[in-house]
Design a protein around this motif. Sequence first.
Motif, short mmCIF file in Angstrom:
data_model
loop_
_atom_site.label_atom_id
_atom_site.label_comp_id
_atom_site.label_asym_id
_atom_site.label_seq_id
_atom_site.Cartn_x
_atom_site.Cartn_y
_atom_site.Cartn_z
N SER A 71 -14.00 -1.05 6.62
CA SER A 71 -12.63 -1.05 7.12
C SER A 71 -12.16 0.40 7.24
CB SER A 71 -11.71 -1.82 6.16
OG SER A 71 -11.97 -3.20 6.20
N THR A 109 -7.80 -3.18 12.12
CA THR A 109 -6.67 -4.09 11.91
C THR A 109 -5.83 -4.31 13.15
OG1 THR A 109 -5.40 -2.22 11.03
CG2 THR A 109 -6.49 -3.66 9.43
N PRO A 130 -6.31 -8.62 11.70
CA PRO A 130 -5.12 -8.00 11.11
C PRO A 130 -5.05 -8.25 9.61
CG PRO A 130 -4.52 -9.99 12.29
CD PRO A 130 -5.98 -9.75 12.57
N ASN A 131 -4.21 -7.49 8.95
CA ASN A 131 -3.98 -7.73 7.52
C ASN A 131 -3.26 -9.05 7.32
OD1 ASN A 131 -5.09 -5.29 6.68
ND2 ASN A 131 -3.16 -4.20 6.89
N PHE A 239 -2.16 -0.32 11.21
CA PHE A 239 -1.57 -1.66 11.19
C PHE A 239 -0.06 -1.59 10.95
CE2 PHE A 239 -0.38 -5.66 9.00
CZ PHE A 239 -0.68 -6.55 10.02
#
Length: 342
Positions: A71, A109, A130-131, A239
């Motif tokens: 990530s 993200t 996405p988160n 994000f």
Amino acid sequence: MHVGFWAANRSNTGDSLLCCQPRLHRLAGTVEEGLERFGTPDIIHDNGIWLWHNHQLAELAKQYGIPRVVSIRGMLEPWAINHKWLKKRIAWWLYQRRDLKWADCYHATSPSEARNLERVKLGVPTRVIPNGVDVPELGPGDARKAFPKIKTALFLGRIYPVKGLPTLVQAWARVRPNGWHLQIAGPDEAGHRAEVEREIRTAGLENTVSHLGPVAGEHKRSLFLKADLFVLPTYSESFGMVVAEALAHGLPVLTTTGAPWPMLPERGCGWCVPPTVDGIAAGLRQATSLDPHVLRSMGAKGREFVAAEFGWDRITKQFIAMYEDVVENKRASSRIFQQTVV
């Protein structure tokens, strides 16, 4: 599924939110010690780059043939690359480029972060997930009070140059919205708060802009619930988790094109403006001129949007699918390699 959870700063040892998960193993010590206690995993998910433990994980994954997802967390965004660029350039050629090339998958993200990753051109696939966002249950006691005489615009986040706070203060000084107060909350990093406070004094805004310092837990929740507008004047976000948190608490959001939230206007829950004094000032004029009922209606739309798109059930399924794909692709390539050798 068993999950090993290791953190360089040992923050994984005290998170009460995860204390009752029997399949979560909190790993202490060095990276090597943590892996030894856990045993050989099916996949390693590494968060972030540049730091030494990220490099160690890359080396270990390569050594033992373990698939590795990275990530990037915004660390290859243009603003981030240019910040302390000399150190990063040296690290890039010493180890970081090689470590990234060894990865089996990048996790981004947002689509904008994925596009920036494509410029690296290392031939590693990218998955956009996405988160996940906790959407709090709001009881009768959490309802926003009757419309106050003084309305509140809230910034919450790190007090750091990338967040654009001096630009926000200058825009606030230009607009000087009647009946509004700006609250700035968050931890000071690299002494940046002093610069922001100088901007406030220079503009003569001491009576309408206040610093609250770091906040967490119930205090943070209370700030979201008492505010009327959330503002994130950022130059760059991969994000923008705080945008999602504000929306989840029913706040309309004014942010910039530096954050990957261009959908806010079309969803009817906010504004996305250029990260300039002119851009933010224009957004502030629009937002602070609206009737309070309109702002609350926008906040309600934002809450519905976040619950539908970023709820944990949906996000968890995407992560599991990514892990399964990466592991299977690694096994398939290993079989092909073995057949070629034979």
